[in-house]
Design a protein around this motif. Structure first.
Motif, mmCIF file in Angstrom:
data_model
loop_
_atom_site.group_PDB
_atom_site.id
_atom_site.type_symbol
_atom_site.label_atom_id
_atom_site.label_comp_id
_atom_site.label_asym_id
_atom_site.label_seq_id
_atom_site.Cartn_x
_atom_site.Cartn_y
_atom_site.Cartn_z
ATOM 1 N N ARG A 148 50.059 50.357 -15.293
ATOM 2 C CA ARG A 148 51.063 49.395 -14.807
ATOM 3 C C ARG A 148 51.999 48.945 -15.923
ATOM 4 O O ARG A 148 51.674 49.008 -17.111
ATOM 5 C CB ARG A 148 50.375 48.172 -14.192
ATOM 6 C CG ARG A 148 49.642 47.266 -15.165
ATOM 7 C CD ARG A 148 49.209 45.990 -14.464
ATOM 8 N NE ARG A 148 48.464 45.073 -15.316
ATOM 9 C CZ ARG A 148 49.017 44.173 -16.115
ATOM 10 N NH1 ARG A 148 50.337 44.081 -16.212
ATOM 11 N NH2 ARG A 148 48.255 43.357 -16.840
ATOM 12 N N ARG A 149 53.170 48.488 -15.498
ATOM 13 C CA ARG A 149 54.120 47.906 -16.436
ATOM 14 C C ARG A 149 53.661 46.507 -16.837
ATOM 15 O O ARG A 149 52.985 45.822 -16.065
ATOM 16 C CB ARG A 149 55.519 47.816 -15.823
ATOM 17 C CG ARG A 149 56.167 49.154 -15.532
ATOM 18 C CD ARG A 149 57.520 48.938 -14.852
ATOM 19 N NE ARG A 149 58.273 50.171 -14.724
ATOM 20 C CZ ARG A 149 58.162 51.040 -13.735
ATOM 21 N NH1 ARG A 149 57.285 50.786 -12.747
ATOM 22 N NH2 ARG A 149 58.889 52.137 -13.700
ATOM 23 N N VAL A 150 54.080 46.075 -18.006
ATOM 24 C CA VAL A 150 53.821 44.711 -18.412
ATOM 25 C C VAL A 150 54.673 43.775 -17.551
ATOM 26 O O VAL A 150 55.773 44.142 -17.125
ATOM 27 C CB VAL A 150 54.126 44.516 -19.919
ATOM 28 C CG1 VAL A 150 55.631 44.514 -20.191
ATOM 29 C CG2 VAL A 150 53.501 43.246 -20.447
ATOM 30 N N ASP A 151 54.173 42.586 -17.279
ATOM 31 C CA ASP A 151 54.893 41.609 -16.461
ATOM 32 C C ASP A 151 55.558 40.597 -17.390
ATOM 33 O O ASP A 151 54.916 39.689 -17.907
ATOM 34 C CB ASP A 151 53.911 40.906 -15.519
ATOM 35 C CG ASP A 151 54.586 39.859 -14.646
ATOM 36 O OD1 ASP A 151 55.836 39.737 -14.704
ATOM 37 O OD2 ASP A 151 53.869 39.149 -13.915
ATOM 38 N N LYS A 152 56.857 40.767 -17.614
ATOM 39 C CA LYS A 152 57.559 39.915 -18.580
ATOM 40 C C LYS A 152 57.675 38.472 -18.099
ATOM 41 O O LYS A 152 57.814 37.553 -18.902
ATOM 42 C CB LYS A 152 58.944 40.483 -18.883
ATOM 43 C CG LYS A 152 59.551 39.937 -20.177
ATOM 44 C CD LYS A 152 60.794 40.703 -20.583
ATOM 45 C CE LYS A 152 61.368 40.136 -21.874
ATOM 46 N NZ LYS A 152 62.579 40.879 -22.310
ATOM 47 N N SER A 153 57.594 38.264 -16.785
ATOM 48 C CA SER A 153 57.657 36.890 -16.274
ATOM 49 C C SER A 153 56.399 36.112 -16.643
ATOM 50 O O SER A 153 56.380 34.883 -16.585
ATOM 51 C CB SER A 153 57.854 36.895 -14.753
ATOM 52 O OG SER A 153 56.692 37.409 -14.097
ATOM 53 N N ASN A 154 55.353 36.830 -16.994
ATOM 54 C CA ASN A 154 54.100 36.219 -17.437
ATOM 55 C C ASN A 154 53.797 36.694 -18.854
ATOM 56 O O ASN A 154 52.664 37.048 -19.198
ATOM 57 C CB ASN A 154 52.970 36.616 -16.473
ATOM 58 C CG ASN A 154 51.714 35.802 -16.688
ATOM 59 O OD1 ASN A 154 51.761 34.659 -17.151
ATOM 60 N ND2 ASN A 154 50.569 36.392 -16.385
ATOM 61 N N PHE A 155 54.853 36.685 -19.696
ATOM 62 C CA PHE A 155 54.796 37.384 -20.969
ATOM 63 C C PHE A 155 53.757 36.818 -21.928
ATOM 64 O O PHE A 155 53.073 37.563 -22.628
ATOM 65 C CB PHE A 155 56.174 37.370 -21.639
ATOM 66 C CG PHE A 155 56.200 38.160 -22.920
ATOM 67 C CD1 PHE A 155 56.189 39.544 -22.897
ATOM 68 C CD2 PHE A 155 56.211 37.520 -24.147
ATOM 69 C CE1 PHE A 155 56.192 40.282 -24.066
ATOM 70 C CE2 PHE A 155 56.213 38.254 -25.326
ATOM 71 C CZ PHE A 155 56.214 39.642 -25.286
ATOM 72 N N LYS A 156 53.623 35.519 -21.972
ATOM 73 C CA LYS A 156 52.677 34.921 -22.918
ATOM 74 C C LYS A 156 51.258 35.423 -22.657
ATOM 75 O O LYS A 156 50.533 35.817 -23.583
ATOM 76 C CB LYS A 156 52.725 33.392 -22.819
ATOM 77 C CG LYS A 156 51.858 32.676 -23.847
ATOM 78 C CD LYS A 156 52.031 31.170 -23.756
ATOM 79 C CE LYS A 156 51.157 30.449 -24.786
ATOM 80 N NZ LYS A 156 51.323 28.971 -24.691
ATOM 81 N N ALA A 157 50.864 35.433 -21.374
ATOM 82 C CA ALA A 157 49.522 35.904 -21.028
ATOM 83 C C ALA A 157 49.390 37.401 -21.260
ATOM 84 O O ALA A 157 48.348 37.887 -21.726
ATOM 85 C CB ALA A 157 49.214 35.571 -19.578
#
Length: 386
Positions: A209-218
């Motif tokens: 899966r792609r990284v979720d930038k909207s939840n970037f800190k986690a």
């Protein structure tokens, strides 16, 4: 050119000294077409306590060499207290100090700076030097010893070829080499690799899966925690702290793209990742180390939809519990292939760079060679007893 009899070495104490420390390479490399001027505020952040969280577990002293009223060299001497707790067989361990950020006009200046750094480390009860590290193993480790004919990619170092004989002449012996691989990404990988990838794509247990930038800190914390586990047995390893993980995540956020950082999950569990960055150095080459007055606007515009020749893979890891399995190499090839496709179609990239890789890391070297990678740069870390 400086004469050793007229050189003085002083500690960096003032703001003006720090500015001189940061500015010196801009003069020394002004005629080197393969040196990429770093952003000066980034270098200031690296060497400043309170800005770089490395200083929460490290101590450093910067030095400047001066002759005839001008700066002719620089060096940092430093101790990473977390590194002192690592197993000796992994390269660090008790009594191991470091120096780095070396720049010098002549061998005499370099020798004087190295000797001063060694004196500082001896006074701190260090018994061995591992160098150069600028400043930690996670920043720009090693001296460039092969690959001077082309610029480094983002987050990789460059130095004069003169430095190798100067350092070795000061009594240092190579202890480890770090390799980068150039990857021809515009052609499909060899048939064996394609078969491995296709087999993984048919496996319902595996999700890339792609990284979720909207939840970037986690997501950043997830990736770097996998990294801490995956690299924990590697030579030179020093764990990243929570503060450093947050710091790295913040620094990288602007050059992170969801399709260039992938996480591999097996039965819903994140077990591997690959981080790919567009080569920011292609833009920084003409910026002269500053975003003022208008470079910041140019950079922001480019970052919206970058078109870049080279993609670099600085970090990749598989949890230790999977590393001795066939699944580990399959996940690695899948991560590389998925990102390769998007790098070409979305970013116009024609070239990849993979590394650094420890010279004795046979699994990762095998991955690089299996995708037709060729070693294009070599960095050497040296040691010396004090």
């Amino acid at each position: 050119m400086a004469n050793i009899n007229t050189v003085t070495i002083r500690e960096v104490k003032s703001k003006a000294d720090r500015t001189a420390f940061v500015d010196l390479p801009f003069r020394l490399y002004e005629n080197d077409p393969n040196w990429v001027p770093p952003l000066k505020y980034e270098v200031h952040g690296l060497i400043t306590p309170g800005k770089n969280p490395w200083f929460e577990h490290g101590e450093a002293q910067l030095f400047l060499a001066e002759a005839s009223g001008r700066e002719v060299g620089r060096i940092s001497a430093h101790i990473d207290f977390l590194a002192l707790t690592q197993p000796v067989e992994q390269g660090m361990g008790p009594g191991t100090g470091n120096w780095g950020l070396l720049e010098a006009e002549t061998q005499e200046v370099a020798s004087a700076l190295i000797a001063r750094a060694e004196d500082w480390l001896r006074a701190k009860k260090m018994t061995r030097v591992l160098a150069p590290l600028s400043i930690s193993i996670w920043d720009e480790p090693g001296l460039l010893t092969k690959g001077f004919d082309h610029p480094p990619t983002v987050m990789m170092g460059h130095n004069s070829p003169d430095y190798q004989p100067w350092i070795e002449g000061a009594g240092y012996a190579p202890v480890k080499t770090l390799l980068t691989y150039e990857i021809p990404i515009t052609k499909e990988f060899p048939p064996l690799v394609q078969r491995i990838v296709k087999s993984g794509e048919r496996n319902p247990r595996i999700v890339i899966r792609r990284v979720d930038k909207s939840n970037f800190k986690a997501e950043a914390a997830l990736i770097l925690n996998i990294l801490n586990d995956a690299w924990s047995d590697n030579w030179g390893f020093v764990p990243l702290t929570d503060s450093e993980i947050a710091y790295v995540g913040k620094k990288l956020k602007d050059i992170v793209y969801e399709d260039l950082i992938r996480i591999a999950e097996v039965e819903g569990k994140p077990v591997a990742f690959m981080m790919t960055l567009p080569d920011l150095n292609e833009k920084l080459m003409g910026y002269g180390g500053s975003l003022l007055p208008f470079n910041w606007a140019k950079l922001l515009w480019w970052l919206r939809a970058p078109k870049v020749r080279t993609m670099r893979v600085p970090l990749m890891g598989v949890l230790k519990e999977y590393q001795a399995t066939r699944l580990a190499s399959q996940l690695a090839f899948m991560l590389i292939e998925f990102i390769r496709r998007d790098a070409i179609t979305k970013y116009g990239s024609t070239r990849g760079e993979f590394g650094w890789v420890l010279d004795d890391n046979k699994p990762m070297r095998s991955v690089g060679e299996a995708i037709d990678g060729v070693i294009n740069k070599v960095y050497t870390i040296y040691e010396k007893p004090l």
